[in-house]
Design a protein around this motif. Structure first.
Motif, short mmCIF file in Angstrom:
data_model
loop_
_atom_site.label_atom_id
_atom_site.label_comp_id
_atom_site.label_asym_id
_atom_site.label_seq_id
_atom_site.Cartn_x
_atom_site.Cartn_y
_atom_site.Cartn_z
N LEU A 199 0.87 -1.19 0.00
CA LEU A 199 0.00 0.00 0.00
C LEU A 199 0.90 1.23 0.00
O LEU A 199 2.00 1.21 0.56
CB LEU A 199 -0.88 0.01 1.26
N ASP A 200 0.38 2.32 -0.59
CA ASP A 200 1.15 3.58 -0.60
C ASP A 200 1.33 4.11 0.82
O ASP A 200 0.57 3.75 1.73
CB ASP A 200 0.41 4.66 -1.39
N THR A 220 -1.88 5.36 2.28
CA THR A 220 -3.02 4.43 2.30
C THR A 220 -3.03 3.64 3.60
O THR A 220 -1.97 3.29 4.13
CB THR A 220 -2.94 3.47 1.09
N TYR A 235 -11.30 -1.39 -1.78
CA TYR A 235 -10.79 -0.12 -1.22
C TYR A 235 -11.96 0.82 -0.93
O TYR A 235 -12.85 0.97 -1.77
CB TYR A 235 -9.85 0.57 -2.21
N HIS A 291 -0.01 2.94 -7.74
CA HIS A 291 -0.95 4.03 -7.45
C HIS A 291 -2.26 3.89 -8.21
O HIS A 291 -2.84 4.88 -8.67
CB HIS A 291 -0.32 5.39 -7.80
N GLN A 292 -2.72 2.64 -8.35
CA GLN A 292 -3.81 2.39 -9.29
C GLN A 292 -5.09 3.17 -8.98
O GLN A 292 -5.69 3.77 -9.88
CB GLN A 292 -4.12 0.89 -9.35
N VAL A 293 -5.51 3.14 -7.74
CA VAL A 293 -6.79 3.80 -7.41
C VAL A 293 -6.67 5.30 -7.67
O VAL A 293 -7.54 5.92 -8.29
CB VAL A 293 -7.18 3.51 -5.95
N LYS A 294 -5.57 5.87 -7.22
CA LYS A 294 -5.39 7.33 -7.39
C LYS A 294 -5.34 7.70 -8.86
O LYS A 294 -5.89 8.73 -9.28
CB LYS A 294 -4.11 7.78 -6.67
N LEU A 341 -7.72 6.67 1.39
CA LEU A 341 -7.82 5.37 0.73
C LEU A 341 -7.53 4.31 1.79
O LEU A 341 -6.49 4.37 2.47
CB LEU A 341 -6.79 5.31 -0.41
N1 URA Z 1 -4.10 2.19 -5.23
C1 URA Z 1 -3.45 3.29 -4.83
O1 URA Z 1 -3.49 4.32 -5.48
N2 URA Z 1 -2.75 3.21 -3.67
C2 URA Z 1 -2.69 2.09 -2.91
O2 URA Z 1 -2.06 2.10 -1.87
C3 URA Z 1 -3.40 0.97 -3.34
C4 URA Z 1 -4.10 1.03 -4.51
#
Ligand code: URA
Length: 230
Positions: free
Chosen positions: A101-102, A105, A132, A184-187, A200
Motif C-alpha cells: 500500500l502507498d 493508504t 478499497y 498508485h492504481q486507485v489514485k 484510501l
Molecule cells: N491504489 C493506490 O493508489 N494506492 C494504494 O495504496 C493501493 C491502490
C-alpha cells in the motif's frame, strides 16, 4: 521442489537412490509416509528418513496488519518507519509483504513468509478482489462506474486495467474492487476524472477481511481457517 529432487540434491544420494528410498516407504513428510517422489515439498515441511530429520521444516507465518498512514510498505527504508517495524516478531528478515500500500493508504496488509500463498492472494490470475474505501475531493458520478468497468489505459505500462467494480456510497465516497495492483492504481483511476483521492483504505483482499478489532498499527496472526481460504 519435488521430493525426489529434494533427496537427490543432498550430497549423499543420487537420483536412483532417492527413488528407491521413496519407493521403499522410508520417507515421512510431516509425519506421514510418502511414496510419491513427484510430491511437492517446501521449506515448511518436515522430512524424515528412517527417523532421521533431513529438514526440520520452518513454521509458516501469516499476519494481518491494519496499516496506518505514514508507514512504508517495505521491509527497509532510509527515512520512514516500515510496516515491519510495527511487528514484534523474530526473524523479520524472512517476512515479505503481500500486496503493498502507498505511504498514505491505510488498512489491510498481509505479511508472511509463504511466497506461494501470498502470490495466490495478489496475482491478477487468481481474480481475487481487493476492496478499497475511497474518499475524494470532487463528487463521484455514475459515469465512473462504466469507465472503471471498461478499464482505463495506463500509457506508462502500456496496458488497460482489468474491469473494476465501483459502488458509490456517498457524493464523495465509494467502494472500489480491483483485481490487480498497479502502481498508485486507485489514485490514477480517479485521476482520470481529475478527482483527487483524499483517503484510501483497503478493507478486503479476496476472502480476507481487515479485523475491525485491529486499531491502526495493530496486527494479529491469521487463523488457520483464514489461511486455508486463500
Ligand atoms: N491504489 C493506490 O493508489 N494506492 C494504494 O495504496 C493501493 C491502490
Amino acid at each position: 521442489m519435488r521430493l525426489d529432487r529434494f533427496l537427490s540434491n543432498l550430497p549423499r544420494f543420487n537420483r536412483a537412490e532417492a527413488r528407491l528410498l521413496i519407493a521403499a516407504g522410508r520417507l515421512l513428510v510431516n509425519g506421514q509416509s510418502e511414496r510419491d517422489g513427484c510430491r511437492d515439498v517446501r521449506e515448511f515441511d518436515r522430512i524424515e528418513l528412517d527417523g532421521e530429520t533431513l529438514q526440520a521444516g520452518k513454521p509458516a507465518r501469516y499476519f494481518m496488519l491494519n496499516k496506518p498512514a505514514g508507514v512504508v510498505s517495505a521491509t527497509e527504508h532510509p527515512e520512514h518507519r516500515t510496516v515491519l517495524d510495527l511487528l514484534d516478531e523474530p526473524d523479520k528478515h524472512d517476512l515479505h509483504i503481500g500486496g503493498r500500500l502507498d505511504l498514505t493508504t491505510t488498512g489491510l496488509l498481509i505479511i508472511t513468509n509463504d511466497g506461494l500463498w501470498s502470490r495466490r492472494l495478489t496475482e491478477p490470475r487468481s481474480r481475487l478482489g481487493k476492496v478499497y474505501r475511497v474518499q475524494t475531493e470532487q463528487p463521484i458520478t455514475e459515469e465512473y462506474i462504466e469507465v472503471f468497468a471498461r478499464g482505463l489505459y495506463f500509457a506508462y505500462e502500456n496496458l488497460t486495467t482489468l474491469p473494476a467494480e465501483l459502488q458509490i456510497t456517498g457524493s464523495h465516497s465509494a467502494l472500489l474492487t480491483l483485481h490487480e495492483g498497479r502502481y498508485h492504481q486507485v489514485k490514477r483511476m480517479f485521476g482520470h476524472f481529475q478527482n483527487k483521492v483524499l483517503t484510501l483504505h483497503r478493507e478486503h483482499m479476496g476472502p480476507l477481511q481487515l479485523d475491525p478489532d485491529l486499531a491502526p498499527g495493530q496486527y494479529r496472526s491469521l487463523r488457520a481457517e483464514e489461511v486455508a481460504r486463500v
